[in-house]
Design a protein around this motif. Structure first.
Motif, PDB file in Angstrom:
ATOM      1  N   LYS A 174      -6.949  14.428   7.415  1.00 48.99           N
ATOM      2  CA  LYS A 174      -6.041  13.311   7.590  1.00 48.99           C
ATOM      3  C   LYS A 174      -6.056  12.490   6.300  1.00 48.99           C
ATOM      4  O   LYS A 174      -7.038  12.524   5.555  1.00 48.99           O
ATOM      5  CB  LYS A 174      -6.473  12.462   8.785  1.00 48.99           C
ATOM      6  N   ALA A 175      -5.022  11.745   6.048  1.00 50.89           N
ATOM      7  CA  ALA A 175      -4.958  10.955   4.823  1.00 50.89           C
ATOM      8  C   ALA A 175      -6.109   9.969   4.753  1.00 50.89           C
ATOM      9  O   ALA A 175      -6.473   9.340   5.757  1.00 50.89           O
ATOM     10  CB  ALA A 175      -3.627  10.209   4.760  1.00 50.89           C
ATOM     11  N   GLY A 176      -6.689   9.825   3.564  1.00 53.47           N
ATOM     12  CA  GLY A 176      -7.816   8.929   3.385  1.00 53.47           C
ATOM     13  C   GLY A 176      -7.387   7.491   3.186  1.00 53.47           C
ATOM     14  O   GLY A 176      -6.214   7.138   3.326  1.00 53.47           O
ATOM     15  N   LEU A 177      -8.370   6.656   2.830  1.00 52.90           N
ATOM     16  CA  LEU A 177      -8.119   5.228   2.623  1.00 52.90           C
ATOM     17  C   LEU A 177      -8.345   4.869   1.162  1.00 52.90           C
ATOM     18  O   LEU A 177      -9.346   5.277   0.563  1.00 52.90           O
ATOM     19  CB  LEU A 177      -9.061   4.374   3.473  1.00 52.90           C
ATOM     20  N   SER A 178      -7.450   4.091   0.623  1.00 51.95           N
ATOM     21  CA  SER A 178      -7.686   3.507  -0.690  1.00 51.95           C
ATOM     22  C   SER A 178      -8.310   2.135  -0.494  1.00 51.95           C
ATOM     23  O   SER A 178      -8.235   1.544   0.582  1.00 51.95           O
ATOM     24  CB  SER A 178      -6.374   3.392  -1.477  1.00 51.95           C
ATOM     25  N   VAL A 179      -8.978   1.637  -1.542  1.00 45.29           N
ATOM     26  CA  VAL A 179      -9.604   0.316  -1.499  1.00 45.29           C
ATOM     27  C   VAL A 179      -9.110  -0.452  -2.717  1.00 45.29           C
ATOM     28  O   VAL A 179      -9.546  -0.194  -3.844  1.00 45.29           O
ATOM     29  CB  VAL A 179     -11.145   0.421  -1.486  1.00 45.29           C
ATOM     30  N   ALA A 180      -8.200  -1.379  -2.489  1.00 46.27           N
ATOM     31  CA  ALA A 180      -7.607  -2.118  -3.597  1.00 46.27           C
ATOM     32  C   ALA A 180      -8.669  -2.937  -4.328  1.00 46.27           C
ATOM     33  O   ALA A 180      -9.548  -3.540  -3.700  1.00 46.27           O
ATOM     34  CB  ALA A 180      -6.514  -3.049  -3.076  1.00 46.27           C
ATOM     35  N   VAL A 210     -19.213  -4.826  -1.393  1.00 45.60           N
ATOM     36  CA  VAL A 210     -18.872  -4.417  -0.032  1.00 45.60           C
ATOM     37  C   VAL A 210     -17.465  -4.918   0.255  1.00 45.60           C
ATOM     38  O   VAL A 210     -17.096  -6.050  -0.124  1.00 45.60           O
ATOM     39  CB  VAL A 210     -19.863  -4.986   1.000  1.00 45.60           C
ATOM     40  N   TYR A 211     -16.670  -4.078   0.930  1.00 46.79           N
ATOM     41  CA  TYR A 211     -15.287  -4.412   1.249  1.00 46.79           C
ATOM     42  C   TYR A 211     -15.053  -4.296   2.751  1.00 46.79           C
ATOM     43  O   TYR A 211     -15.646  -3.433   3.417  1.00 46.79           O
ATOM     44  CB  TYR A 211     -14.322  -3.457   0.527  1.00 46.79           C
ATOM     45  N   ARG A 212     -14.178  -5.146   3.247  1.00 49.22           N
ATOM     46  CA  ARG A 212     -13.689  -5.016   4.618  1.00 49.22           C
ATOM     47  C   ARG A 212     -12.222  -4.625   4.532  1.00 49.22           C
ATOM     48  O   ARG A 212     -11.394  -5.343   3.961  1.00 49.22           O
ATOM     49  CB  ARG A 212     -13.841  -6.319   5.400  1.00 49.22           C
ATOM     50  N   VAL A 213     -11.910  -3.451   5.075  1.00 46.04           N
ATOM     51  CA  VAL A 213     -10.546  -2.934   5.066  1.00 46.04           C
ATOM     52  C   VAL A 213     -10.024  -3.031   6.496  1.00 46.04           C
ATOM     53  O   VAL A 213     -10.615  -2.465   7.413  1.00 46.04           O
ATOM     54  CB  VAL A 213     -10.508  -1.482   4.563  1.00 46.04           C
TER      55      VAL A 213
END
Length: 834
Positions: A174-180, A210-213
């Motif tokens: 499945k398509a992954g996630l980018s992290v801006a 650390v990021y919250r998406v």
């Protein structure tokens, strides 16, 4: 109550607080050992114990499920309790695997190219999010495409967070996630956590962030800078607090789950890795660098649990994974380097108690437990044993084609052990087996001859010269010696190329059962210098050596918490000097050289030696000249260091790189340099009180008919016994022996537990000096500027040891030195202990 541990130290209950252990926890450890000593040996589920090359044994409990990859990182049980998800991120295939828990069989394996530690299931249980590790380079993607990876799969590998759909026990890409805002140049995604509001929390080890998406579509809703090298992250059960273990600085960041604002920064132990929230609000943190689990409540450490069998054990248990029973009454802790799982009673929020240990395979690296609490799942990082990697008629069709040759990394394997949660009686039997699997050379008195050696031989040694070379197996160099356990058809650098090595083995003692503790140079030099490699190094080198990359090193991650030999010397007033090993300087035309290595080596490192490049320049004879010059100066002033560590790396070779020195010339130069060093020392005023130890940092680059960890080693001294010594020794045995001679304490469980070289020494000196053998080959011979070998070598990075593909380099060496002869493959083995 007075306790005496196996290192001979006396412990009082009153001293428990200093160790950070409750008195009840301390007495419980002692009670376990005392009670189990009276129990009969009970055969374990895994059958006969297997002897590893490092002298430890494994006898894994439970039922074993093989995985296509090694070093399992994270294991998750599906919400319906029917499946176990396991991701692997070692040397082999990086994949997510589905195990059917009804049949306990591997139901599906999805190759993802490259991943790492983080994996989580979203709140609905229908998406698996996966750490993408570091940014894949073009070469890796090209290789993946050549292996028929689809465009969608290649695109997924580029994303920092990959995703797989999960339905009815089956995974699909499945398509992954980018992290801006993520710095792609140095990113290394580690821990992940899935929130109930569909938030995904992402730790970037490479950027200390650390990021919250969150949202639809998901976008970065918050970010925070945390401590050095964030590793694992875990969301509290009430969803309010996010815990982040900062691997390199010994802290845990507690963040508001919505805003990621810091609530607290808590100092814990060395190398905190796994974090786990209990249902009652406690936070458990495994600290691999000091054998502990720290228990946090309310932003403070309220308890420290020692996970080693002996609560006063030195560095070396390496707790690295956690799981807790659904009722919160039992905590399970994987002790990676002890090959066991510690079982801890956590039913009382005020005091936890260690109740026993479960034996595992080699290097347990992840844990999970079934929803009913009846089965424990143990991810085995390095395998259940080592194996023979190919038949002796393996064919190599050209220097560039080594399809059937297994490099040492290829012989690592992964597995999941399914262990029924043991009763008290079974746990006691398991614990007795764990104790039996652990080396205990200090618990029994040495025989009379060894005692004489320790007193009359070792005590006479005032100076130790420790020479570390690069990457050769025993059979590659000494396979032609008929008095040892060698195979001449595997010998590439025999007597005509290494006349000094052969003469020294025959004039002193031949060690034909010596093994490297490390697999490659990245961990091998750590084992040589510290008798330990950290959890970071053991988890990372398979990524780097398989072409998947590594983050930038951090001293807080790679340095042993117990320090190095030079630190041990500094602490105990032993003089020391480093020649090349771990020594680095920064210099410019306008400023004096600035030392940039470990602090305790400042002022104890030879600048001129460190400036010789790995390949080129004065080579190993130039290195030996510097050492010999210093030796002669010491004879004049009477001051010679007690410990000298020399890097002598030229036996690594540059393959058939065009116009470089030939492999034969490299190895022969290294051999002559060694001979000249021994000549100089044996003719010096210090000879009667000196021992010289020579070992390879690892044995990764060649075949050996016993095991690819088996290596070339020498001990040279007037007190060395002549003949063959077939005692099982390891790198840590060398370190332990040197420590005994210099009256240094052991640093870790591995040098403390390694067999000293008593059987290689005598209590009667023979002061005959050594006369070096002349080189029998051309030391200036150069490789052809063209040809198959030059073409193959041009594709390798030969600027320094271990940057080149080791499988390809070894094939090049074989075909250069044994043209027309099919290349036998190295053999990995495990002895059965009946």
């Amino acid at each position: 109550m007075t306790l005496t541990n196996r290192y001979g130290r006396t412990m009082l209950r009153a001293g428990a607080a200093a160790l950070g252990v409750t008195a009840a926890g301390l007495s419980l450890h002692a009670a376990i050992v005392s009670r189990l000593a009276r129990l009969p040996n009970v055969p374990q589920d895994g059958g006969a114990a297997r002897l590893l090359p490092n002298g430890w044994r494994v006898s894994p409990a439970g039922r074993q499920i093989d995985l296509p990859g090694d070093m399992p990182q994270t294991m998750l049980v599906s919400p319906d309790g029917k499946y176990l998800l396991v991701n692997t991120a070692g040397y082999h295939t990086h994949s997510v695997n589905v195990i059917d828990l009804a049949t306990e069989k591997l139901a599906q394996s999805v190759e993802v190219g490259k991943d790492w530690y983080g994996m989580c299931l979203d709140s609905e249980g229908d998406d698996v999010f996966l750490s993408g590790g570091g940014k894949p380079d073009d070469g890796f993607l090209k290789d993946a495409a050549a292996r028929k990876a689809t465009p969608a799969q290649l695109a997924a590998m580029r994303e920092p967070v990959m995703r797989l759909a999960f339905a009815n026990g089956a995974l699909a890409p499945k398509a992954g996630l980018s992290v801006a805002g993520l710095d792609e140049s140095g990113r290394w995604i580690s821990g992940l956590a899935c929130g109930r509001d569909e938030s995904i929390y992402v730790a970037n080890l490479g950027g200390d962030m650390v990021y919250r998406v969150a949202g639809k579509p998901r976008a970065v809703a918050a970010s925070a800078h945390v401590g050095r090298r964030p590793y694992a992250i875990s969301l509290a059960r009430d969803g309010a607090t996010l815990a982040v273990s900062n691997w390199a600085d010994g802290t845990v960041s507690l963040l508001d789950a919505g805003t990621l604002k810091q609530k607290a920064l808590v100092t814990v132990g060395s190398h905190p890795n796994a974090v786990l929230w209990s249902k009652d609000g406690r936070l458990f943190v495994s600290c691999s660098g000091d054998n502990t689990v720290r228990v946090l409540r309310g932003g403070a450490v309220v308890e420290t649990i020692k996970t080693s069998i002996d609560p006063s054990a030195l560095v070396g248990s390496t707790p690295d994974a956690l799981a807790q029973s659904p009722d919160g009454k039992r905590l399970y802790v994987a002790n990676a380097d002890n090959n066991n799982v510690a079982v801890i009673d956590t039913s009382s929020a005020k005091e936890s108690r260690v109740t026993g240990f479960i034996p595992t395979g080699w290097y347990p690296s992840s844990l999970a437990i079934s929803p009913d609490g009846k089965r424990l799942f143990v991810g085995v990082g390095k395998g259940l044993q080592f194996r023979a990697n190919a038949t002796h008629d393996t064919k190599v069709t050209s220097p560039e084609s080594v399809q059937h040759y297994d490099y040492i990394g290829d012989c690592l394997s992964g597995a999941v052990s399914v262990v029924p949660v043991p009763s008290a009686t079974q746990l006691a039997a398991y614990t007795k087996q764990v104790i039996a699997n652990t080396p205990h050379p200090d618990t029994s008195a040495p025989d009379a001859r060894a005692a004489r050696v320790a007193k009359a031989g070792f005590a006479k040694i005032k100076h130790v010269v420790y020479i570390i070379r690069e990457n050769r197996t025993y059979d590659e160099v000494f396979g032609d010696l008929p008095q040892g356990n060698g195979r001449a058809d595997l010998c590439l650098f025999g007597r005509n190329i290494t006349p000094n090595g052969h003469a020294l083995a025959e004039q002193y003692t031949l060690l034909d059962n010596l093994y490297c503790n490390g697999e490659v140079s990245e961990d091998g030099h750590r084992w040589c210098d510290a008798a330990y490699a950290t959890d970071y190094t053991e988890r990372m080198w398979p990524n780097g050596y398989s072409g998947r990359g590594e983050p930038d090193d951090d001293d807080g991650l790679v340095d042993s918490p117990a320090g190095y030999l030079w630190d041990n010397c500094a602490r105990h007033g032993v003089s020391y000097e480093a020649y090349g090993e771990s020594s680095s300087f920064k210099s410019s035309p306008n400023t004096p050289p600035l030392f940039t290595g470990p602090k305790t080596l400042a002022g104890h490192s030879n600048f001129e030696y460190s400036q010789i490049p790995w390949f080129g320049g004065p080579r190993d004879l130039g290195r030996s000249d510097i050492f010999i010059r210093d030796l002669k100066a010491a004879e004049s002033n009477g001051e010679w260091p007690q410990l000298m560590i020399l890097g002598l790396p030229e036996d690594h070779t540059q393959g058939l790189e065009a116009d470089a020195f030939t492999p034969t010339a490299h190895v022969a130069e290294n051999d002559l340099a060694l001979g000249k060093i021994v000549e100089a020392v044996s003719h010096s005023k210090f000879w009667s009180s000196t021992a010289i130890f020579v070992i390879e940092d690892d044995a990764q680059d060649g075949p050996d008919h016993v095991d690819a960890h088996r290596t070339v080693g020498l001990v040279i001294s007037p007190y060395v016994r002549r003949g063959v010594d077939s005692t099982l020794y390891s790198t840590a045995s060398f370190v332990h022996t040197m420590e005994l001679m210099l009256k240094l304490p052991p640093m870790t469980q591995f040098d403390a537990g390694a067999t000293p070289l008593y059987n290689s020494f005598s209590d009667q000196p023979i002061l005959t000096a050594y006369e070096p053998r002349k080189a029998q080959v051309d030391l200036e011979a150069r490789n052809p500027k063209s040809g198959d070998g030059a073409t193959a070598s041009a594709k390798l990075d030969l600027t320094a040891p271990d940057r080149a593909d080791p499988t390809a380099l070894n094939a090049i060496l074989w075909h250069a030195l044994r043209p027309g002869v099919p290349q036998p493959a190295p053999i990995r083995s495990a002895s059965l202990v009946r």
